[in-house]
Design a protein around this motif. Structure first.
Motif, PDB file in Angstrom:
ATOM      1  N   MET A  57       8.653   2.802  26.273  1.00 34.17           N
ATOM      2  CA  MET A  57       8.494   3.707  25.178  1.00 34.17           C
ATOM      3  C   MET A  57       8.318   2.927  23.871  1.00 34.17           C
ATOM      4  SD  MET A  57       9.107   7.044  24.752  1.00 34.17           S
ATOM      5  CE  MET A  57       9.495   8.115  23.593  1.00 34.17           C
ATOM      6  N   GLN A  58       9.083   1.875  23.752  1.00 35.43           N
ATOM      7  CA  GLN A  58       8.985   1.081  22.546  1.00 35.43           C
ATOM      8  C   GLN A  58       7.600   0.430  22.463  1.00 35.43           C
ATOM      9  OE1 GLN A  58      12.009  -1.863  22.207  1.00 35.43           O
ATOM     10  NE2 GLN A  58      11.694  -2.071  20.039  1.00 35.43           N
ATOM     11  N   ASN A  59       7.036   0.034  23.592  1.00 38.02           N
ATOM     12  CA  ASN A  59       5.693  -0.541  23.603  1.00 38.02           C
ATOM     13  C   ASN A  59       4.668   0.516  23.189  1.00 38.02           C
ATOM     14  OD1 ASN A  59       6.516  -3.013  24.382  1.00 38.02           O
ATOM     15  ND2 ASN A  59       6.117  -2.742  26.552  1.00 38.02           N
ATOM     16  N   LYS A  60       4.909   1.767  23.649  1.00 41.81           N
ATOM     17  CA  LYS A  60       4.006   2.847  23.304  1.00 41.81           C
ATOM     18  C   LYS A  60       4.034   3.106  21.794  1.00 41.81           C
ATOM     19  CE  LYS A  60       2.634   7.070  25.451  1.00 41.81           C
ATOM     20  NZ  LYS A  60       2.972   8.189  26.232  1.00 41.81           N
ATOM     21  N   ASN A  61       5.186   3.087  21.191  1.00 39.83           N
ATOM     22  CA  ASN A  61       5.316   3.267  19.730  1.00 39.83           C
ATOM     23  C   ASN A  61       4.655   2.117  18.979  1.00 39.83           C
ATOM     24  OD1 ASN A  61       6.654   5.669  19.894  1.00 39.83           O
ATOM     25  ND2 ASN A  61       8.695   4.738  19.828  1.00 39.83           N
ATOM     26  N   LEU A  62       4.821   0.926  19.507  1.00 38.68           N
ATOM     27  CA  LEU A  62       4.195  -0.230  18.859  1.00 38.68           C
ATOM     28  C   LEU A  62       2.663  -0.130  18.963  1.00 38.68           C
ATOM     29  CD1 LEU A  62       6.527  -3.174  19.899  1.00 38.68           C
ATOM     30  CD2 LEU A  62       6.281  -2.150  17.654  1.00 38.68           C
ATOM     31  N   ILE A  63       2.178   0.348  20.099  1.00 43.19           N
ATOM     32  CA  ILE A  63       0.726   0.504  20.260  1.00 43.19           C
ATOM     33  C   ILE A  63       0.216   1.564  19.268  1.00 43.19           C
ATOM     34  CG2 ILE A  63      -1.069   1.323  21.848  1.00 43.19           C
ATOM     35  CD1 ILE A  63       0.470  -0.075  24.081  1.00 43.19           C
ATOM     36  N   TRP A  64       0.954   2.696  19.129  1.00 39.93           N
ATOM     37  CA  TRP A  64       0.557   3.719  18.168  1.00 39.93           C
ATOM     38  C   TRP A  64       0.607   3.170  16.736  1.00 39.93           C
ATOM     39  CZ3 TRP A  64      -2.183   7.736  19.046  1.00 39.93           C
ATOM     40  CH2 TRP A  64      -2.144   8.369  20.287  1.00 39.93           C
ATOM     41  N   LEU A  65       1.607   2.389  16.450  1.00 35.64           N
ATOM     42  CA  LEU A  65       1.723   1.783  15.113  1.00 35.64           C
ATOM     43  C   LEU A  65       0.557   0.831  14.872  1.00 35.64           C
ATOM     44  CD1 LEU A  65       3.313   1.435  12.494  1.00 35.64           C
ATOM     45  CD2 LEU A  65       4.623  -0.360  13.639  1.00 35.64           C
ATOM     46  N   LEU A  66       0.236   0.006  15.899  1.00 33.29           N
ATOM     47  CA  LEU A  66      -0.883  -0.926  15.782  1.00 33.29           C
ATOM     48  C   LEU A  66      -2.195  -0.151  15.595  1.00 33.29           C
ATOM     49  CD1 LEU A  66      -1.907  -3.830  15.885  1.00 33.29           C
ATOM     50  CD2 LEU A  66      -2.130  -3.556  18.366  1.00 33.29           C
ATOM     51  N   ALA A  67      -2.393   0.933  16.355  1.00 28.05           N
ATOM     52  CA  ALA A  67      -3.605   1.753  16.231  1.00 28.05           C
ATOM     53  C   ALA A  67      -3.680   2.381  14.835  1.00 28.05           C
ATOM     54  CB  ALA A  67      -3.611   2.833  17.308  1.00 28.05           C
ATOM     55  N   PHE A  68      -2.545   2.824  14.320  1.00 28.16           N
ATOM     56  CA  PHE A  68      -2.493   3.410  12.981  1.00 28.16           C
ATOM     57  C   PHE A  68      -2.850   2.363  11.928  1.00 28.16           C
ATOM     58  CE2 PHE A  68      -0.066   4.444   9.117  1.00 28.16           C
ATOM     59  CZ  PHE A  68      -0.718   5.627   8.774  1.00 28.16           C
ATOM     60  N   LEU A  69      -2.282   1.163  12.025  1.00 22.38           N
ATOM     61  CA  LEU A  69      -2.564   0.092  11.072  1.00 22.38           C
ATOM     62  C   LEU A  69      -4.022  -0.355  11.163  1.00 22.38           C
ATOM     63  CD1 LEU A  69       0.687  -2.058  11.304  1.00 22.38           C
ATOM     64  CD2 LEU A  69      -0.011  -0.558   9.444  1.00 22.38           C
ATOM     65  N   LEU A  70      -4.557  -0.431  12.387  1.00 25.41           N
ATOM     66  CA  LEU A  70      -5.960  -0.790  12.542  1.00 25.41           C
ATOM     67  C   LEU A  70      -6.864   0.285  11.939  1.00 25.41           C
ATOM     68  CD1 LEU A  70      -6.019  -2.323  16.163  1.00 25.41           C
ATOM     69  CD2 LEU A  70      -6.372  -3.524  14.010  1.00 25.41           C
ATOM     70  N   ALA A  71      -6.520   1.534  12.133  1.00 25.73           N
ATOM     71  CA  ALA A  71      -7.290   2.629  11.549  1.00 25.73           C
ATOM     72  C   ALA A  71      -7.247   2.548  10.021  1.00 25.73           C
ATOM     73  CB  ALA A  71      -6.766   3.969  12.036  1.00 25.73           C
ATOM     74  N   LEU A  72      -6.056   2.241   9.488  1.00 26.97           N
ATOM     75  CA  LEU A  72      -5.947   2.075   8.029  1.00 26.97           C
ATOM     76  C   LEU A  72      -6.836   0.929   7.566  1.00 26.97           C
ATOM     77  CD1 LEU A  72      -2.152   2.509   7.196  1.00 26.97           C
ATOM     78  CD2 LEU A  72      -4.022   3.980   6.496  1.00 26.97           C
ATOM     79  N   ARG A  73      -6.744  -0.193   8.256  1.00 22.17           N
ATOM     80  CA  ARG A  73      -7.460  -1.395   7.835  1.00 22.17           C
ATOM     81  C   ARG A  73      -8.973  -1.227   7.956  1.00 22.17           C
ATOM     82  NH1 ARG A  73      -9.923  -4.654   5.501  1.00 22.17           N
ATOM     83  NH2 ARG A  73     -10.120  -6.811   6.021  1.00 22.17           N
ATOM     84  N   PHE A  74      -9.453  -0.680   9.035  1.00 25.33           N
ATOM     85  CA  PHE A  74     -10.885  -0.651   9.299  1.00 25.33           C
ATOM     86  C   PHE A  74     -11.559   0.694   9.004  1.00 25.33           C
ATOM     87  CE2 PHE A  74      -9.391  -4.148  12.021  1.00 25.33           C
ATOM     88  CZ  PHE A  74     -10.162  -5.157  11.482  1.00 25.33           C
ATOM     89  N   VAL A  75     -10.803   1.733   8.711  1.00 22.41           N
ATOM     90  CA  VAL A  75     -11.416   3.029   8.404  1.00 22.41           C
ATOM     91  C   VAL A  75     -11.024   3.491   7.005  1.00 22.41           C
ATOM     92  CG1 VAL A  75     -11.564   5.460   9.057  1.00 22.41           C
ATOM     93  CG2 VAL A  75     -11.512   3.712  10.839  1.00 22.41           C
ATOM     94  N   VAL A  76      -9.748   3.574   6.721  1.00 22.69           N
ATOM     95  CA  VAL A  76      -9.283   4.140   5.462  1.00 22.69           C
ATOM     96  C   VAL A  76      -9.560   3.191   4.292  1.00 22.69           C
ATOM     97  CG1 VAL A  76      -7.263   4.993   4.217  1.00 22.69           C
ATOM     98  CG2 VAL A  76      -7.570   5.582   6.620  1.00 22.69           C
ATOM     99  N   VAL A  77      -9.257   1.900   4.430  1.00 22.24           N
ATOM    100  CA  VAL A  77      -9.459   0.942   3.325  1.00 22.24           C
ATOM    101  C   VAL A  77     -10.946   0.859   2.959  1.00 22.24           C
ATOM    102  CG1 VAL A  77      -9.271  -1.492   2.669  1.00 22.24           C
ATOM    103  CG2 VAL A  77      -7.336  -0.348   3.741  1.00 22.24           C
ATOM    104  N   PRO A  78     -11.893   0.676   3.912  1.00 22.89           N
ATOM    105  CA  PRO A  78     -13.310   0.681   3.527  1.00 22.89           C
ATOM    106  C   PRO A  78     -13.744   2.001   2.877  1.00 22.89           C
ATOM    107  CG  PRO A  78     -13.081  -0.222   5.729  1.00 22.89           C
ATOM    108  CD  PRO A  78     -11.739   0.320   5.325  1.00 22.89           C
TER     109      PRO A  78
END
Length: 179
Positions: A1-22
């Motif tokens: 479960m903790q890995n799943k949360n980390l994956i969601w967090l990583l996906a959220f941060l990647l979305a911020l970095r590559f979608v929201v920031v640009p």
């Protein structure tokens, strides 16, 4: 479960970095572009409101320039004008009882802005004080294109109305050569 949360967090941060920031950077660029265009529009509107005033001022400047140019001599050839100017000057001086000691046409140059010619002339005159004053006034009135650049006067005795005075003048004479 903790890995799943980390994956969601990583996906959220990647979305911020590559979608929201640009997307935010693109919005900032568009905002700056919009401000620049708004400033240009304001300047253009100001020019359009001032257009009539600018056109009327340009027309006034043209009419003043035309009035000033009307007083200048229009001649068919510069060489002929130099001779006729010297003859006219000689007649003016003789009628005022002033002696022409030196007439030297130094240079001629073209003033392309107004399609004029400007001649520089050295003059040396000799006469009485009142006659020289009269000649000075006649020069400026009779030849609107004349501009006195240098004037030196010399006399040998106490200055009186009957004193002989020698004037050295450097004058510029503007004239137009007809096409």
């Amino acid at each position: 479960m903790q890995n799943k949360n980390l994956i969601w967090l990583l996906a959220f941060l990647l979305a911020l970095r590559f979608v929201v920031v640009p997307w935010l950077e693109w919005q900032d660029e568009q905002f700056v572009r919009l401000q620049t265009l708004a400033k240009r529009l304001d300047r253009s509107e100001a020019l359009l409101t001032a257009k009539e005033q600018v056109i009327s001022q340009a027309a006034q400047a043209d009419s003043v320039a035309d009035e000033l140019m009307q007083g200048l001599a229009v001649v068919p050839a510069a060489a002929e004008y130099k001779i006729s100017f010297q003859q006219q000057l000689q007649q003016e001086l003789e009628s005022a009882q002033v002696q022409l000691l030196l007439f030297e046409w130094n240079s001629d140059r073209s003033l392309s802005v107004f399609d004029l010619q400007r001649g520089r002339i050295n003059l040396r005159l000799k006469g009485t004080y009142p006659n020289l004053l009269k000649v000075h006034a006649q020069l400026e009135q009779g030849f609107p294109g004349i501009q006195i650049r240098e004037l030196r006067a010399g006399w040998s005795e106490a200055l009186r109305a009957s004193s002989e005075i020698e004037l050295q003048l450097v004058v510029d004479l503007d004239y137009r050569v007809a096409p």
